[in-house]
Design a protein around this motif. Structure first.
Motif, PDB file in Angstrom:
ATOM      1  N   SER A  22       9.062  -3.815 -12.108  1.00 13.95           N
ATOM      2  CA  SER A  22       8.325  -3.348 -10.932  1.00 13.95           C
ATOM      3  C   SER A  22       8.029  -1.855 -10.953  1.00 13.95           C
ATOM      4  CB  SER A  22       9.106  -3.672  -9.657  1.00 13.95           C
ATOM      5  OG  SER A  22      10.273  -2.863  -9.536  1.00 13.95           O
ATOM      6  N   ILE A  23       8.531  -1.133 -11.947  1.00  9.77           N
ATOM      7  CA  ILE A  23       8.372   0.317 -11.984  1.00  9.77           C
ATOM      8  C   ILE A  23       7.104   0.684 -12.757  1.00  9.77           C
ATOM      9  CG2 ILE A  23       9.418   2.504 -12.677  1.00  9.77           C
ATOM     10  CD1 ILE A  23      12.133   0.988 -12.702  1.00  9.77           C
ATOM     11  N   SER A  24       6.319   1.574 -12.200  1.00  8.80           N
ATOM     12  CA  SER A  24       5.148   2.078 -12.905  1.00  8.80           C
ATOM     13  C   SER A  24       4.753   3.416 -12.290  1.00  8.80           C
ATOM     14  CB  SER A  24       3.982   1.090 -12.816  1.00  8.80           C
ATOM     15  OG  SER A  24       2.972   1.428 -13.762  1.00  8.80           O
ATOM     16  N   TYR A  25       3.909   4.147 -13.004  1.00  8.61           N
ATOM     17  CA  TYR A  25       3.442   5.431 -12.483  1.00  8.61           C
ATOM     18  C   TYR A  25       2.056   5.729 -13.030  1.00  8.61           C
ATOM     19  CZ  TYR A  25       4.651   7.508 -17.019  1.00  8.61           C
ATOM     20  OH  TYR A  25       4.725   7.803 -18.356  1.00  8.61           O
ATOM     21  N   ALA A  26       1.363   6.630 -12.361  1.00  8.60           N
ATOM     22  CA  ALA A  26       0.045   7.085 -12.800  1.00  8.60           C
ATOM     23  C   ALA A  26      -0.042   8.585 -12.583  1.00  8.60           C
ATOM     24  CB  ALA A  26      -1.063   6.375 -12.028  1.00  8.60           C
ATOM     25  N   VAL A  27      -0.476   9.306 -13.615  1.00  8.99           N
ATOM     26  CA  VAL A  27      -0.675  10.753 -13.546  1.00  8.99           C
ATOM     27  C   VAL A  27      -2.175  11.018 -13.575  1.00  8.99           C
ATOM     28  CG1 VAL A  27      -0.241  12.974 -14.656  1.00  8.99           C
ATOM     29  CG2 VAL A  27       1.516  11.186 -14.722  1.00  8.99           C
ATOM     30  N   LEU A  28      -2.663  11.721 -12.580  1.00 17.30           N
ATOM     31  CA  LEU A  28      -4.095  12.008 -12.465  1.00 17.30           C
ATOM     32  C   LEU A  28      -4.298  13.513 -12.620  1.00 17.30           C
ATOM     33  CD1 LEU A  28      -4.766   9.818  -9.278  1.00 17.30           C
ATOM     34  CD2 LEU A  28      -4.547   9.096 -11.669  1.00 17.30           C
ATOM     35  N   PRO A  29      -4.503  13.992 -13.838  1.00 15.15           N
ATOM     36  CA  PRO A  29      -4.565  15.437 -14.083  1.00 15.15           C
ATOM     37  C   PRO A  29      -5.783  16.090 -13.448  1.00 15.15           C
ATOM     38  CG  PRO A  29      -5.136  14.204 -16.057  1.00 15.15           C
ATOM     39  CD  PRO A  29      -4.658  13.200 -15.066  1.00 15.15           C
ATOM     40  N   GLY A  30      -5.568  17.318 -12.992  1.00 15.28           N
ATOM     41  CA  GLY A  30      -6.663  18.117 -12.459  1.00 15.28           C
ATOM     42  C   GLY A  30      -7.094  17.762 -11.050  1.00 15.28           C
ATOM     43  N   LEU A  31      -6.391  16.843 -10.404  1.00 17.75           N
ATOM     44  CA  LEU A  31      -6.786  16.391  -9.068  1.00 17.75           C
ATOM     45  C   LEU A  31      -5.693  16.693  -8.048  1.00 17.75           C
ATOM     46  CD1 LEU A  31      -8.316  12.884  -9.883  1.00 17.75           C
ATOM     47  CD2 LEU A  31      -9.528  15.046  -9.477  1.00 17.75           C
ATOM     48  N   ARG A  32      -6.069  17.407  -6.997  1.00 18.61           N
ATOM     49  CA  ARG A  32      -5.120  17.628  -5.907  1.00 18.61           C
ATOM     50  C   ARG A  32      -4.974  16.346  -5.097  1.00 18.61           C
ATOM     51  NH1 ARG A  32      -3.478  22.633  -5.680  1.00 18.61           N
ATOM     52  NH2 ARG A  32      -4.791  24.270  -6.582  1.00 18.61           N
ATOM     53  N   ARG A  33      -3.750  16.066  -4.704  1.00 19.05           N
ATOM     54  CA  ARG A  33      -3.477  14.825  -3.981  1.00 19.05           C
ATOM     55  C   ARG A  33      -4.327  14.702  -2.721  1.00 19.05           C
ATOM     56  NH1 ARG A  33       1.908  15.263  -1.397  1.00 19.05           N
ATOM     57  NH2 ARG A  33       0.608  16.372   0.109  1.00 19.05           N
ATOM     58  N   ASP A  34      -4.409  15.773  -1.948  1.00 14.63           N
ATOM     59  CA  ASP A  34      -5.158  15.681  -0.697  1.00 14.63           C
ATOM     60  C   ASP A  34      -6.646  15.474  -0.940  1.00 14.63           C
ATOM     61  OD1 ASP A  34      -2.747  16.004   0.543  1.00 14.63           O
ATOM     62  OD2 ASP A  34      -3.109  18.060   1.219  1.00 14.63           O
ATOM     63  N   ASP A  35      -7.162  15.989  -2.066  1.00 11.97           N
ATOM     64  CA  ASP A  35      -8.563  15.749  -2.402  1.00 11.97           C
ATOM     65  C   ASP A  35      -8.782  14.282  -2.762  1.00 11.97           C
ATOM     66  OD1 ASP A  35      -9.100  18.410  -1.998  1.00 11.97           O
ATOM     67  OD2 ASP A  35      -9.090  18.948  -4.128  1.00 11.97           O
ATOM     68  N   VAL A  36      -7.810  13.680  -3.470  1.00 11.97           N
ATOM     69  CA  VAL A  36      -7.915  12.263  -3.823  1.00 11.97           C
ATOM     70  C   VAL A  36      -7.897  11.400  -2.571  1.00 11.97           C
ATOM     71  CG1 VAL A  36      -6.715  10.357  -4.961  1.00 11.97           C
ATOM     72  CG2 VAL A  36      -6.930  12.560  -6.113  1.00 11.97           C
ATOM     73  N   ILE A  37      -7.045  11.756  -1.599  1.00 12.46           N
ATOM     74  CA  ILE A  37      -6.988  11.001  -0.344  1.00 12.46           C
ATOM     75  C   ILE A  37      -8.292  11.133   0.426  1.00 12.46           C
ATOM     76  CG2 ILE A  37      -5.848  10.864   1.910  1.00 12.46           C
ATOM     77  CD1 ILE A  37      -3.248  11.696   0.498  1.00 12.46           C
ATOM     78  N   ALA A  38      -8.860  12.355   0.448  1.00 10.46           N
ATOM     79  CA  ALA A  38     -10.086  12.590   1.202  1.00 10.46           C
ATOM     80  C   ALA A  38     -11.313  12.023   0.507  1.00 10.46           C
ATOM     81  CB  ALA A  38     -10.270  14.093   1.425  1.00 10.46           C
ATOM     82  N   ASN A  39     -11.278  11.963  -0.835  1.00 10.92           N
ATOM     83  CA  ASN A  39     -12.438  11.503  -1.604  1.00 10.92           C
ATOM     84  C   ASN A  39     -11.973  10.582  -2.723  1.00 10.92           C
ATOM     85  OD1 ASN A  39     -14.868  11.123  -2.900  1.00 10.92           O
ATOM     86  ND2 ASN A  39     -15.039  13.234  -3.663  1.00 10.92           N
ATOM     87  N   PRO A  40     -11.706   9.312  -2.424  1.00 10.79           N
ATOM     88  CA  PRO A  40     -11.180   8.375  -3.432  1.00 10.79           C
ATOM     89  C   PRO A  40     -12.073   8.207  -4.651  1.00 10.79           C
ATOM     90  CG  PRO A  40     -10.927   7.477  -1.218  1.00 10.79           C
ATOM     91  CD  PRO A  40     -11.793   8.701  -1.091  1.00 10.79           C
ATOM     92  N   GLY A  41     -13.362   8.519  -4.540  1.00 10.45           N
ATOM     93  CA  GLY A  41     -14.260   8.379  -5.679  1.00 10.45           C
ATOM     94  C   GLY A  41     -13.888   9.273  -6.847  1.00 10.45           C
ATOM     95  N   LEU A  42     -13.050  10.287  -6.619  1.00  9.54           N
ATOM     96  CA  LEU A  42     -12.643  11.189  -7.684  1.00  9.54           C
ATOM     97  C   LEU A  42     -11.882  10.477  -8.796  1.00  9.54           C
ATOM     98  CD1 LEU A  42     -11.395  14.245  -5.573  1.00  9.54           C
ATOM     99  CD2 LEU A  42     -13.465  14.142  -6.973  1.00  9.54           C
ATOM    100  N   VAL A  43     -11.246   9.352  -8.471  1.00  4.77           N
ATOM    101  CA  VAL A  43     -10.393   8.691  -9.466  1.00  4.77           C
ATOM    102  C   VAL A  43     -11.078   7.524 -10.163  1.00  4.77           C
ATOM    103  CG1 VAL A  43      -8.324   9.328  -8.171  1.00  4.77           C
ATOM    104  CG2 VAL A  43      -9.334   7.068  -7.843  1.00  4.77           C
ATOM    105  N   GLU A  44     -12.317   7.218  -9.845  1.00  9.31           N
ATOM    106  CA  GLU A  44     -12.958   6.042 -10.422  1.00  9.31           C
ATOM    107  C   GLU A  44     -13.065   6.128 -11.945  1.00  9.31           C
ATOM    108  OE1 GLU A  44     -13.596   3.168  -8.969  1.00  9.31           O
ATOM    109  OE2 GLU A  44     -12.635   4.085  -7.234  1.00  9.31           O
ATOM    110  N   ASN A  45     -13.452   7.300 -12.473  1.00  8.89           N
ATOM    111  CA  ASN A  45     -13.548   7.435 -13.926  1.00  8.89           C
ATOM    112  C   ASN A  45     -12.186   7.321 -14.589  1.00  8.89           C
ATOM    113  OD1 ASN A  45     -16.316   7.768 -13.909  1.00  8.89           O
ATOM    114  ND2 ASN A  45     -16.200  10.006 -13.763  1.00  8.89           N
ATOM    115  N   LEU A  46     -11.164   7.911 -13.949  1.00 12.18           N
ATOM    116  CA  LEU A  46      -9.815   7.804 -14.489  1.00 12.18           C
ATOM    117  C   LEU A  46      -9.361   6.355 -14.517  1.00 12.18           C
ATOM    118  CD1 LEU A  46      -8.002  10.835 -12.831  1.00 12.18           C
ATOM    119  CD2 LEU A  46      -8.513  10.547 -15.244  1.00 12.18           C
TER     120      LEU A  46
END
Length: 205
Positions: free
Chosen positions: A149-173
Motif C-alpha cells: 500500500s506504500i507509494s510516493y510521487a515526487v513532482l520536481p519544480g512545482l510548488r504544492r500550493d500551485d499544484v492545488i490551485a492549478n492541477p493542470g500543472l501535473v498532467e505532463n508529469l
C-alpha cells in the motif's frame, strides 16, 4: 516517479535517527508551526477519491528555494471505523519523523480517503532530498502499513500550493510517470505503481 522502493535498512534508519535528533532541536527553538488556514480543505484526486486536511506542519516560513511537491500514500493495518480518529490524534507524535529531514518545508496531513488510504502532501526543497526522505520513511511505514500500500510521487519544480490551485500543472508529469512505472509493476510493497491517478490532485475545496 522515483525508484519506488525503500532505502537499504542501515541507510534508512540512520537517516531517520538523524532526523529525530534534529527535530527536537527545531521544536525546542519553536521553528515548527501548525497553521490553521487549510484545516478542513478537501483535496480531490484523479482516481475519484478525496482526503480532508486535518493538520498542517510547517518549518519556518515554509518557503522552498528549489521547490517540489511530494505525495506519499499508505494504508494502515488494523485501523477501522472510529480508530481512524484515534490515529489522527496520535499522529501528531510522528512529527519528529519528518521535520528534521533536509529539505522539509511543509506537510498537509490528509485523513483517510474512500479506500482507507492516508496521504501526506508536502512541499520539499529539492527533489533528490524529497525522494531520500520518502524512501527512508518507507522503512517506518512498512511496520504499520498494509503490504503493497506504500507509494510516493515526487513532482520536481512545482510548488504544492500551485499544484492545488492549478492541477493542470501535473498532467505532463502524469503521462511520463505512467510509462516510467510500467516496468516496475512487480516491485514489492509498491501500491499501484502503474497508476498515477492516486497522486494527481484535481481540486482543493
Amino acid at each position: 516517479m522515483g525508484e519506488q522502493q525503500p532505502l537499504a535498512p542501515v541507510e534508512a534508519w540512520r537517516a531517520v535517527t538523524s532526523c529525530f535528533l534534529t527535530s527536537f532541536a527545531l521544536l525546542a527553538r519553536r521553528h515548527v508551526h501548525l497553521p490553521k488556514e487549510r484545516l478542513g480543505m478537501r483535496l480531490r484526486f484523479a482516481d475519484g477519491t478525496s482526503g480532508r486536511v486535518y493538520r498542517e506542519t510547517r518549518l519556518g516560513s515554509g518557503w522552498a528555494k528549489d521547490p517540489c511537491t511530494l505525495v506519499v500514500t499508505f494504508r494502515l493495518r488494523l485501523v477501522r471505523g472510529p480508530t481512524h480518529a484515534l490515529f489522527r490524534g496520535e499522529s501528531l507524535l510522528n512529527t519528529p519523523l519528518f521535520v528534521g529531514f533536509p529539505g522539509f518545508t511543509s506537510k498537509l496531513w490528509l485523513a483517510h480517503d474512500e479506500r482507507a488510504r492516508y496521504r501526506g502532501v508536502y512541499e520539499w526543497d529539492g527533489a533528490r532530498r524529497a525522494e531520500h526522505y520518502a524512501r527512508s520513511l518507507w522503512r517506518v511505514l512498512v511496520l504499520v502499513s498494509v503490504p503493497g500500500s506504500i507509494s510516493y510521487a515526487v513532482l520536481p519544480g512545482l510548488r504544492r500550493d500551485d499544484v492545488i490551485a492549478n492541477p493542470g500543472l501535473v498532467e505532463n508529469l502524469a503521462s511520463h510517470a505512467a510509462s516510467d512505472t510500467a516496468d516496475t509493476a512487480d516491485t514489492a510493497d509498491t501500491a499501484d505503481t502503474a497508476d498515477t491517478a492516486w497522486w494527481r490532485i484535481q481540486a482543493g475545496t
